[in-house]
Design an enzyme around this catalytic site. Sequence first.
Site, PDB file in Angstrom:
ATOM      1  N   ASN A  10       1.152  -1.155   0.117  1.00 14.33           N
ATOM      2  CA  ASN A  10       0.309   0.263  -0.069  1.00 14.33           C
ATOM      3  C   ASN A  10       0.639   1.353   0.021  1.00 14.33           C
ATOM      4  O   ASN A  10       1.232   1.520   0.628  1.00 14.33           O
ATOM      5  CB  ASN A  10      -1.175  -0.564   1.218  1.00 14.33           C
ATOM      6  CG  ASN A  10      -1.841   1.191   1.629  1.00 14.33           C
ATOM      7  OD1 ASN A  10      -1.737   2.002   0.687  1.00 14.33           O
ATOM      8  ND2 ASN A  10      -2.587   1.109   2.581  1.00 14.33           N
ATOM      9  N   LYS A  12       0.327   4.438  -0.219  1.00 19.31           N
ATOM     10  CA  LYS A  12      -0.734   5.671   0.588  1.00 19.31           C
ATOM     11  C   LYS A  12      -0.111   6.761  -0.648  1.00 19.31           C
ATOM     12  O   LYS A  12      -0.342   6.265  -1.976  1.00 19.31           O
ATOM     13  CB  LYS A  12       0.062   5.007   1.586  1.00 19.31           C
ATOM     14  CG  LYS A  12      -0.091   4.193   2.573  1.00 19.31           C
ATOM     15  CD  LYS A  12      -0.246   5.042   4.152  1.00 19.31           C
ATOM     16  CE  LYS A  12       0.133   3.648   5.075  1.00 19.31           C
ATOM     17  NZ  LYS A  12       0.023   3.547   6.443  1.00 19.31           N
ATOM     18  N   HIS A 102      -9.624   0.998   4.795  1.00 19.37           N
ATOM     19  CA  HIS A 102      -8.164   1.307   5.345  1.00 19.37           C
ATOM     20  C   HIS A 102      -8.775   2.253   7.258  1.00 19.37           C
ATOM     21  O   HIS A 102      -9.300   3.009   6.480  1.00 19.37           O
ATOM     22  CB  HIS A 102      -6.756   2.059   4.427  1.00 19.37           C
ATOM     23  CG  HIS A 102      -5.921   1.409   5.248  1.00 19.37           C
ATOM     24  ND1 HIS A 102      -4.866   2.828   6.686  1.00 19.37           N
ATOM     25  CD2 HIS A 102      -4.307   1.037   4.645  1.00 19.37           C
ATOM     26  CE1 HIS A 102      -4.405   2.705   6.475  1.00 19.37           C
ATOM     27  NE2 HIS A 102      -3.524   1.497   5.997  1.00 19.37           N
ATOM     28  N   GLU A 104      -6.837   4.476   7.758  1.00 18.56           N
ATOM     29  CA  GLU A 104      -6.669   5.750   7.697  1.00 18.56           C
ATOM     30  C   GLU A 104      -7.904   6.803   6.920  1.00 18.56           C
ATOM     31  O   GLU A 104      -7.927   7.598   7.173  1.00 18.56           O
ATOM     32  CB  GLU A 104      -5.345   5.838   6.369  1.00 18.56           C
ATOM     33  CG  GLU A 104      -4.039   5.818   7.580  1.00 18.56           C
ATOM     34  CD  GLU A 104      -3.370   5.537   7.002  1.00 18.56           C
ATOM     35  OE1 GLU A 104      -2.593   5.550   5.647  1.00 18.56           O
ATOM     36  OE2 GLU A 104      -1.980   5.164   7.487  1.00 18.56           O
ATOM     37  N   GLU A 174      -5.172  -4.797  10.613  1.00 13.45           N
ATOM     38  CA  GLU A 174      -4.322  -4.551  11.189  1.00 13.45           C
ATOM     39  C   GLU A 174      -4.565  -3.454  12.098  1.00 13.45           C
ATOM     40  O   GLU A 174      -5.398  -2.827  12.467  1.00 13.45           O
ATOM     41  CB  GLU A 174      -4.150  -3.449  10.026  1.00 13.45           C
ATOM     42  CG  GLU A 174      -3.956  -3.712   8.576  1.00 13.45           C
ATOM     43  CD  GLU A 174      -3.189  -2.558   7.119  1.00 13.45           C
ATOM     44  OE1 GLU A 174      -2.679  -3.043   6.981  1.00 13.45           O
ATOM     45  OE2 GLU A 174      -4.117  -1.953   7.021  1.00 13.45           O
ATOM     46  N   GLY A 180       2.591   2.089  10.827  1.00 10.79           N
ATOM     47  CA  GLY A 180       3.725   2.782  10.790  1.00 10.79           C
ATOM     48  C   GLY A 180       4.539   3.435  11.516  1.00 10.79           C
ATOM     49  O   GLY A 180       4.822   4.556  11.678  1.00 10.79           O
ATOM     50  N   SER A 220       3.530  -2.691  10.033  1.00 10.10           N
ATOM     51  CA  SER A 220       5.139  -2.752  10.572  1.00 10.10           C
ATOM     52  C   SER A 220       5.639  -3.085   9.755  1.00 10.10           C
ATOM     53  O   SER A 220       6.731  -3.755  10.480  1.00 10.10           O
ATOM     54  CB  SER A 220       5.978  -1.532  11.978  1.00 10.10           C
ATOM     55  OG  SER A 220       4.990  -0.706  12.156  1.00 10.10           O
TER      56      SER A 220
HETATM   57  C1  PEP Z   1       0.100  -0.175   5.969  1.00  7.06           C
HETATM   58  O1  PEP Z   1      -0.472   1.209   5.850  1.00  7.06           O
HETATM   59  O2  PEP Z   1      -1.805  -0.791   6.140  1.00  7.06           O
HETATM   60  C2  PEP Z   1       0.598  -0.555   7.072  1.00  7.06           C
HETATM   61  C3  PEP Z   1       0.433  -1.255   7.648  1.00  7.06           C
HETATM   62  O3  PEP Z   1       1.313   0.652   6.745  1.00  7.06           O
HETATM   63  P1  PEP Z   1       2.521  -0.177   8.052  1.00  7.06           P
HETATM   64  O4  PEP Z   1       3.015  -1.264   7.141  1.00  7.06           O
HETATM   65  O5  PEP Z   1       3.489   1.317   7.073  1.00  7.06           O
HETATM   66  O6  PEP Z   1       2.591  -0.036   9.046  1.00  7.06           O
END
Ligand code: PEP
Length: 259
Positions: A10, A12, A102, A104, A174, A180, A220
Amino acid sequence: MSRKPLMAGNWKMNLNHVEAAGLVQNLAWTLKDRKFDPERSEATVLVPYTDIRTVQTLIEGDKLPFSHGAQDVSTHESGAFTGEVSADMLAKLNCAYVVVGHSERREYHGETDEVVNAKARAALAHGMTPIVCVGEGLDIRKEGRHVPYTLDQVKGSLAGLSAEQVGGLVVAYEPVWAIGTGEVATPDDAQEVCGAIRGFISDEFGAEAAAAVRIQYGGSVKGSNVAEIMARPDIDGALVGGASLKPEDFASIVLFYEQ
Ligand code: PEP
């Protein structure tokens, strides 16, 4: 039933279409160099809308061993919805996957499970696979309510779908506190919730759907921690943010099976 692991990057809101072309080519070279076997895992890149056509052209023109998709989709078919992008538009660009819900989007755009459900339906209606994101925030985790909270999101996000549709889609667990932040849920934490999601799907949609649905962990994930996460029985892949912008690191995630 064997489920092929899915590693989804992803991006973003990163990389314009020129930079996107560079990353896709770099990823393709890296995977070729490291003898990626697409029979053993599947890779996809989930790119900004403005990058899709460029990425599609490269992937299809050069027959690259990964697919592409989008990070969101409108709930509407067409019409007066300024700034929105429809499932039909994405399907015409051969998007294989569409991320819906997501954290976000849930946090900054107020997306509810009902909206996420409508987006998943829109993607399915146009032949694309939704990656349905769920997961708890830190407050819920601290209260020990992460499993029922997440299952409630799954219930709302998948409401009214058929067993066949659920078996064919992807759920991404998640935990918001691990996105992040560099904070990774332990493999046991991830397995606890992913296992509960599969159990819930079995109860609501049947054993066949539960055996087929792919459940990813996200938060992460890096080349250095992916193998132990993937060793858990109910984790079928990873949704990857930061590390998907680094070709070597994303390639290590895609090639987790070598570790
Ligand atoms: C994500 O954006 O879905 C995500 C898991 O980000 P990161 O891997 O940076 O934690």
